[in-house]
Design an enzyme around this catalytic site. Structure first.
Site, PDB file in Angstrom:
ATOM      1  N   ARG A  62       0.786  -1.256   0.000  1.00 55.46           N
ATOM      2  CA  ARG A  62       0.000   0.000   0.000  1.00 55.46           C
ATOM      3  C   ARG A  62       0.806   1.288   0.000  1.00 55.46           C
ATOM      4  O   ARG A  62       0.221   2.371  -0.035  1.00 55.46           O
ATOM      5  CB  ARG A  62      -0.966   0.052   1.193  1.00 55.46           C
ATOM      6  CG  ARG A  62      -1.914  -1.126   1.311  1.00 55.46           C
ATOM      7  CD  ARG A  62      -2.850  -1.185   0.143  1.00 55.46           C
ATOM      8  NE  ARG A  62      -3.950  -2.131   0.380  1.00 55.46           N
ATOM      9  CZ  ARG A  62      -4.608  -2.731  -0.593  1.00 55.46           C
ATOM     10  NH1 ARG A  62      -4.298  -2.505  -1.855  1.00 55.46           N
ATOM     11  NH2 ARG A  62      -5.583  -3.565  -0.318  1.00 55.46           N
ATOM     12  N   ASP A 303      -2.106 -12.773  -1.405  1.00 55.08           N
ATOM     13  CA  ASP A 303      -2.876 -11.591  -1.846  1.00 55.08           C
ATOM     14  C   ASP A 303      -3.259 -10.749  -0.615  1.00 55.08           C
ATOM     15  O   ASP A 303      -4.403 -10.267  -0.516  1.00 55.08           O
ATOM     16  CB  ASP A 303      -4.110 -11.961  -2.674  1.00 55.08           C
ATOM     17  CG  ASP A 303      -4.669 -10.764  -3.447  1.00 55.08           C
ATOM     18  OD1 ASP A 303      -4.044  -9.682  -3.410  1.00 55.08           O
ATOM     19  OD2 ASP A 303      -5.726 -10.908  -4.078  1.00 55.08           O
TER      20      ASP A 303
END
Ligand code: DOR
Ligand code: ZN
Ligand code: ZN
Length: 429
Positions: A62, A303
């Site tokens: 992120r 993931d």
């Protein structure tokens, strides 16, 4: 000074055998039944499993841009707690990892604040918009390990073919999030029992498998290494199996949640069960297990997709897709697939260590003399409950809260340095 790991158990041709491991200058210098302590720093792990460090080829860290969800510091700390020593990070950041500056930013941050190795993945198209290729050559120079538009599928076949051509020339793998927007758009869960019961729009299997089939043909035409992300549908497994039979360089990955859960397991409208691709049917889950068994599916990835609690509170239809995975992957797989009898310990570990290294040409993933000392030490006995409040990740979005699991990592070593250990366990080892 060296580090001597005493009384570990390692996998040797499928058998667990007791060994001492000596690390000198960041390298595994010796593995033997007994190594004399010659003034090394000794760590007695008392029969715990010692494995090569896990490698996760599909993680969302992120950063830059979405630091409220996760940062390189917290994401790599989560990785270390999960036994991972290297993670590849997806480019759907803000800005998108579509140019050298962003790749460099990630690498610099990782060098300063990361606790495990960070391998950036660059995007295929600019801003992941699907209409213009990135400068893959320059990003390769800067250190990317592959290209992906993860988060979205590349809708245009022509763009995908152009992207593959360029990646093939550069020897970069194309790591594809397979999703046809015209079939998937507006869906929040699998098109099946759960969607029907709850009046939600479903995402059908074909939304994924049509891209897989298309891309396999493009991979054949271009000769690229084509890797399917988070495979979830039975038909996709079939396509990849066929591509392998044809001798194409086609590989695939699967996530623990798709191996363990189906849409029938979603208890309510809980968005911690919402991810893309979604939890599918029992038949799909069985096909994934079979595919992993027979080698159609090469590796296991998480993931890891952290989101804030606020975002996830928006409910099944509106919350963003994604669940965290780094801190629960191995205990889930060990408890449910190894102790559950579907896989051997060696099979699971292979798909988290040696296989990903082999597929992507990485120098890690092996526990052997001369290898860099990236190790994970695991307690196979103690049962603990999944408690997201203990996660190092900022993301608490997991469907596995309260699950009682065995196989928890207790110590992680990267390049010969202990980067994390579970104190209460190591006091007793
Ligand atoms: O569940 C998902 N979350 N799937 C994706 O493809 C993207 C990811 C994210 O970035 O949150
Ligand atoms: Zn994806
Ligand atoms: Zn992803």
């Amino acid at each position: 000074m060296g580090i001597l790991i005493k009384n570990g158990k390692i996998l040797d041709n499928g058998e667990l055998v007791q060994r001492d491991i000596l690390i000198i200058d960041n390298v595994i210098s010796k593995i033997a039944e007994q190594i004399e302590d010659q003034g090394y720093k000794e760590i007695d792990v008392k029969g715990k499993l010692v494995s090569a460090g896990f490698i996760d080829m599909h993680v969302h860290l992120r950063e830059p841009g979405f630091e409220a969800k996760e940062t390189i510091a917290t994401g790599t700390a989560a990785a270390a707690r999960g036994g991972y020593t290297a993670v590849a990070c997806m480019p759907n950041t803000k800005p998108v990892t579509d140019r050298v500056e962003v790749v460099k930013y990630i690498k610099d941050k990782a060098a300063k604040e990361g606790v495990v190795r960070v391998l950036p993945i660059g995007s295929i198209t600019l801003r992941e918009l699907g209409d213009e290729l990135t400068d893959m050559a320059a990003m390769k120079e800067a250190g990317i390990v592959g290209v992906s538009d993860d988060g979205v599928g590349v809708q245009s076949s022509r763009m995908m073919k152009e992207g593959m051509k360029r990646a093939a020339e550069l020897g970069l793998p194309v790591i594809a999030h397979c999703e046809d927007d015209t079939l998937a758009k507006g869906g929040s869960v699998h098109e099946g029992i759960f969607a029907e019961k709850n009046g939600l729009k479903g995402i059908p299997n074909e939304a994924e498998s049509i891209h897989v089939a298309r891309d396999i043909m493009l991979a054949e035409a271009t000769g690229v290494h084509y890797h399917v992300c988070h495979i979830s549908a039975e038909q996709s497994v079939r396509h990849v199996r066929y591509a392998k039979q044809l001798g194409l360089k086609v590989t695939s990955e699967v996530c623990p949640h798709h191996l363990l859960l189906t849409d029938e397991d979603i208890p309510s409208l809980d968005s911690n069960y919402k991810m893309n691709p979604p939890l599918r049917s029992k038949k799909d889950r069985e096909a994934l297990i079979q595919g992993l068994k027979d080698g159609t599916i090469d590796i296991i990835v998480t993931d890891h997709a952290p989101h804030t609690e606020e975002e996830k509170k928006k409910g099944m239809a509106l919350a963003p897709f994604g669940i965290v995975g780094l801190e629960t992957a191995f205990p889930l797989l060990y408890t449910h697939l190894v102790l559950g009898g579907e896989f051997t310990l060696e099979e699971i570990i292979e798909k988290m260590t040696r296989k990903p290294a082999e597929l992507f040409g990485l120098p890690w993933g092996r526990l052997e003399e001369g290898a860099e000392a990236d190790l994970t030490i695991i307690d196979l006995e103690t049962e603990r409950e999944v408690n997201p409040q203990e996660f190092a990740s900022k993301g608490k979005n997991t469907p596995f809260t309260g699950w009682k699991l065995k196989g928890w990592p207790v110590m992680t070593v990267v390049a010969g340095s202990v980067v994390w250990k579970r104190d209460e366990v190591l006091k007793t080892v």
